[in-house]
Enzyme design. Sequence first.
Site, PDB file in Angstrom:
ATOM      1  N   ASP A  46       0.758  -1.317   0.200  1.00 38.93           N
ATOM      2  CA  ASP A  46      -0.101   0.008  -0.049  1.00 38.93           C
ATOM      3  C   ASP A  46       0.762   1.369   0.067  1.00 38.93           C
ATOM      4  O   ASP A  46       1.585   1.449   0.941  1.00 38.93           O
ATOM      5  CB  ASP A  46      -0.948  -0.083   1.352  1.00 38.93           C
ATOM      6  CG  ASP A  46      -2.007   1.124   1.008  1.00 38.93           C
ATOM      7  OD1 ASP A  46      -1.940   2.043   0.494  1.00 38.93           O
ATOM      8  OD2 ASP A  46      -3.143   0.598   1.650  1.00 38.93           O
ATOM      9  N   ASP A  47       0.852   1.990  -1.025  1.00 40.51           N
ATOM     10  CA  ASP A  47       1.560   3.345  -1.092  1.00 40.51           C
ATOM     11  C   ASP A  47       3.010   3.079  -1.237  1.00 40.51           C
ATOM     12  O   ASP A  47       3.896   3.717  -1.135  1.00 40.51           O
ATOM     13  CB  ASP A  47       1.284   4.292  -0.297  1.00 40.51           C
ATOM     14  CG  ASP A  47      -0.155   4.788  -0.303  1.00 40.51           C
ATOM     15  OD1 ASP A  47      -0.902   4.406  -1.043  1.00 40.51           O
ATOM     16  OD2 ASP A  47      -0.377   5.715   0.752  1.00 40.51           O
ATOM     17  N   CYS A  86      -6.433   3.817  -4.179  1.00 40.96           N
ATOM     18  CA  CYS A  86      -6.482   2.628  -3.275  1.00 40.96           C
ATOM     19  C   CYS A  86      -7.641   1.829  -3.848  1.00 40.96           C
ATOM     20  O   CYS A  86      -7.464   0.649  -4.300  1.00 40.96           O
ATOM     21  CB  CYS A  86      -6.647   2.801  -1.917  1.00 40.96           C
ATOM     22  SG  CYS A  86      -6.472   1.422  -1.067  1.00 40.96           S
ATOM     23  N   ARG A  90      -7.303  -1.874  -6.249  1.00 44.79           N
ATOM     24  CA  ARG A  90      -7.833  -3.001  -5.886  1.00 44.79           C
ATOM     25  C   ARG A  90      -8.499  -3.827  -6.465  1.00 44.79           C
ATOM     26  O   ARG A  90      -8.603  -4.819  -7.079  1.00 44.79           O
ATOM     27  CB  ARG A  90      -8.092  -2.960  -4.583  1.00 44.79           C
ATOM     28  CG  ARG A  90      -6.765  -2.765  -3.534  1.00 44.79           C
ATOM     29  CD  ARG A  90      -6.990  -1.988  -2.142  1.00 44.79           C
ATOM     30  NE  ARG A  90      -6.043  -1.570  -1.630  1.00 44.79           N
ATOM     31  CZ  ARG A  90      -4.920  -1.964  -1.033  1.00 44.79           C
ATOM     32  NH1 ARG A  90      -5.152  -3.379  -0.794  1.00 44.79           N
ATOM     33  NH2 ARG A  90      -3.855  -1.291  -0.719  1.00 44.79           N
ATOM     34  N   LYS A 139      -5.595  -5.704   3.963  1.00 43.72           N
ATOM     35  CA  LYS A 139      -6.413  -4.725   3.623  1.00 43.72           C
ATOM     36  C   LYS A 139      -7.477  -4.995   2.569  1.00 43.72           C
ATOM     37  O   LYS A 139      -6.956  -5.215   1.361  1.00 43.72           O
ATOM     38  CB  LYS A 139      -5.574  -3.441   3.406  1.00 43.72           C
ATOM     39  CG  LYS A 139      -6.264  -2.119   2.857  1.00 43.72           C
ATOM     40  CD  LYS A 139      -5.697  -1.064   2.810  1.00 43.72           C
ATOM     41  CE  LYS A 139      -6.281   0.095   1.972  1.00 43.72           C
ATOM     42  NZ  LYS A 139      -5.629   1.218   1.630  1.00 43.72           N
ATOM     43  N   HIS A 141     -10.747  -2.912   1.506  1.00 44.92           N
ATOM     44  CA  HIS A 141     -10.977  -1.465   0.815  1.00 44.92           C
ATOM     45  C   HIS A 141     -11.686  -1.630  -0.610  1.00 44.92           C
ATOM     46  O   HIS A 141     -11.794  -0.853  -1.366  1.00 44.92           O
ATOM     47  CB  HIS A 141      -9.772  -0.824   0.574  1.00 44.92           C
ATOM     48  CG  HIS A 141      -9.816   0.615   0.854  1.00 44.92           C
ATOM     49  ND1 HIS A 141      -8.930   1.404   0.945  1.00 44.92           N
ATOM     50  CD2 HIS A 141     -11.169   1.502   1.060  1.00 44.92           C
ATOM     51  CE1 HIS A 141      -9.267   3.000   1.179  1.00 44.92           C
ATOM     52  NE2 HIS A 141     -10.709   2.716   1.074  1.00 44.92           N
ATOM     53  N   SER A 164      -8.280   1.668   4.604  1.00 43.68           N
ATOM     54  CA  SER A 164      -7.280   2.255   5.044  1.00 43.68           C
ATOM     55  C   SER A 164      -7.145   2.566   6.509  1.00 43.68           C
ATOM     56  O   SER A 164      -8.163   3.057   7.032  1.00 43.68           O
ATOM     57  CB  SER A 164      -6.835   3.540   4.064  1.00 43.68           C
ATOM     58  OG  SER A 164      -6.532   3.267   3.044  1.00 43.68           O
ATOM     59  N   HIS A 233       1.396   2.579   3.924  1.00 45.37           N
ATOM     60  CA  HIS A 233       0.318   3.818   3.692  1.00 45.37           C
ATOM     61  C   HIS A 233       0.603   4.198   5.576  1.00 45.37           C
ATOM     62  O   HIS A 233       0.716   3.530   6.299  1.00 45.37           O
ATOM     63  CB  HIS A 233      -0.974   3.003   3.697  1.00 45.37           C
ATOM     64  CG  HIS A 233      -1.937   4.036   3.664  1.00 45.37           C
ATOM     65  ND1 HIS A 233      -2.402   5.062   4.623  1.00 45.37           N
ATOM     66  CD2 HIS A 233      -2.953   4.508   2.619  1.00 45.37           C
ATOM     67  CE1 HIS A 233      -3.523   5.588   3.948  1.00 45.37           C
ATOM     68  NE2 HIS A 233      -3.619   5.470   3.050  1.00 45.37           N
ATOM     69  N   ASP A 285      -0.137  -1.018  -4.725  1.00 40.57           N
ATOM     70  CA  ASP A 285      -1.372  -0.512  -5.467  1.00 40.57           C
ATOM     71  C   ASP A 285      -1.172   0.629  -6.182  1.00 40.57           C
ATOM     72  O   ASP A 285      -1.964   1.178  -6.903  1.00 40.57           O
ATOM     73  CB  ASP A 285      -2.411  -0.423  -4.332  1.00 40.57           C
ATOM     74  CG  ASP A 285      -2.391   0.678  -3.242  1.00 40.57           C
ATOM     75  OD1 ASP A 285      -0.866   0.920  -3.063  1.00 40.57           O
ATOM     76  OD2 ASP A 285      -3.065   1.012  -2.335  1.00 40.57           O
ATOM     77  N   ASN A 286      -0.182   1.596  -5.663  1.00 40.65           N
ATOM     78  CA  ASN A 286      -0.030   2.885  -6.257  1.00 40.65           C
ATOM     79  C   ASN A 286       1.194   3.546  -5.938  1.00 40.65           C
ATOM     80  O   ASN A 286       1.937   2.921  -5.045  1.00 40.65           O
ATOM     81  CB  ASN A 286      -1.123   4.040  -6.205  1.00 40.65           C
ATOM     82  CG  ASN A 286      -1.673   4.031  -4.835  1.00 40.65           C
ATOM     83  OD1 ASN A 286      -2.801   3.655  -4.624  1.00 40.65           O
ATOM     84  ND2 ASN A 286      -0.605   4.576  -4.009  1.00 40.65           N
ATOM     85  N   LYS A 306       1.235   9.110  -5.832  1.00 38.17           N
ATOM     86  CA  LYS A 306       0.066   8.495  -5.566  1.00 38.17           C
ATOM     87  C   LYS A 306      -0.985   9.913  -5.967  1.00 38.17           C
ATOM     88  O   LYS A 306      -0.918  10.847  -5.628  1.00 38.17           O
ATOM     89  CB  LYS A 306      -0.320   8.266  -3.914  1.00 38.17           C
ATOM     90  CG  LYS A 306      -1.610   8.029  -3.756  1.00 38.17           C
ATOM     91  CD  LYS A 306      -1.621   7.562  -2.128  1.00 38.17           C
ATOM     92  CE  LYS A 306      -3.073   7.303  -1.810  1.00 38.17           C
ATOM     93  NZ  LYS A 306      -3.095   6.677  -0.454  1.00 38.17           N
TER      94      LYS A 306
END
Length: 486
Positions: A46-47, A86, A90, A139, A141, A164, A233, A285-286, A306
């Site tokens: 994540d991030d 996010c 996903r 996660k 989301h 998140s 994240h 994810d990004n 992001k």
Amino acid sequence: MVFISKRSSRLLLSVFTAIGFGLSISAWIMKPAPTPPPNIVLFFMDDLGYGDLSCTGALDYTTPNLDRMAAEGTRFTNFLAAQAVCSASRAALLTGCYPNRLGISGALGPNSPIGLNPNEETLADLLKEKGYATGMFGKWHLGDNKQFLPLQQGFDEYYGVPYSHDMWPLHPAQAQANYPALRWIDGNEPKQEIKNLDDASQITGTITERAVSFIRNHKKKPFFLYVPHPLPHVPLAASPKFKGKSARGIFGDVLTELDWSVGQILGELKQQGLDKNTLVIFISDNGPWLNYGDHAGSSGGFREGKGTSFEGGHRVPCLVRWPGVVPAGRVCNKLLTTMDILPTVVKLCGARLPKQQIDGVDWITLLKGDNTVTPRDHFYYYYRKNSLEAVRQGDWKLVFPHPGRTYEGFLPGQGGKPGPSTETHEFPAGLYDLRRDPGERYDVREQHPELVAKLEKLAEEARADLGDDLQKRTGANVREPGRVSK
């Protein structure tokens, strides 16, 4: 001329029959057992930015397990998240679709009235249908209402957080936000609350323990293990074993613990004798949330991060390991995306494709080492609800004029608090040659009008198919998200 009596003929026939029977038995005994379908382990950070692994340039901490995974497998350097935010990212990973095709955009908040439509067929749905055990730890989301949770989307087991972990009352930038308590979800049921950073420091370890247990419990049948880690994240938190251990501060500590987590899971595969029949994929994810400064990662020199349609938002690390199948020590620069995971994995596992239209492409031939193939020709950079902000074909990228986020010109934050950024910066049009200008700094439209026309034609195909809010157009082939039942 040689004459053979009837008795001799019968004797010879018996001998030859016995020999033939023996040979057939021998061939049957020596015939190798059919290869079982591969296990799949999919890590989704994540991030995590392109430059956040030591094998992609990170400084002041190391990621030895991920570096080893890269050395024992293939590192894909031109791999894009489907959207630089996010929930949308996903949705694309699990369905093989552009998220705006599914009506999913942005980052869904607590008590969201929408979620991933259960009518969509996820990677877990397709593998479960083929007899796979399916487990997710991390996660989600994609909607926190029960009807959208993982057990309703193809997973047999789920333990994790529904969105998140900054969507809680302690958010550093939105302290007055009316967020509910953040709780772990076990299956469909909310469990203990994550009250503070001490509780959050247990997130990575808890997910790792659950993932390792899943492997042990399902080692005798094929399995799909999805590990979408909530970190790095913000807010950042590392367990006592890792806190203060890196020269990069808390961000380096968190990455060191995430690398440990990958090592634990890879080690368990080897311990259970599953190492050589398991495809392991590691992606993000990004790109990084850059205005968090020392609590954010690195885009590796790509532009922005992001929440933008520049490469720093979309370009993410991609490591793939499968001993004996995926070449070791290889670097591949072909264009690929998160949407391409689903069609590739289902084909490898003997499962079918979704019944509805998807956007991913199968890259098995490339995965196995044939660099002469080019599975993906183009990519659409959508953001916000459904705004087409850029298109890419091969190594050429055409950016359209659009308002958006920029981190440039703003001093980043420190200590977990974000610095300023703007969501309304007006980006001009530009044509970029990503071979020579991966930082997207030099607009070469005037030098290549024929490429501009070609990419504008591609954009028109995207708008007809998926729509474009910037031009107030609705696509012909978009679908509805799931909506909370009244």
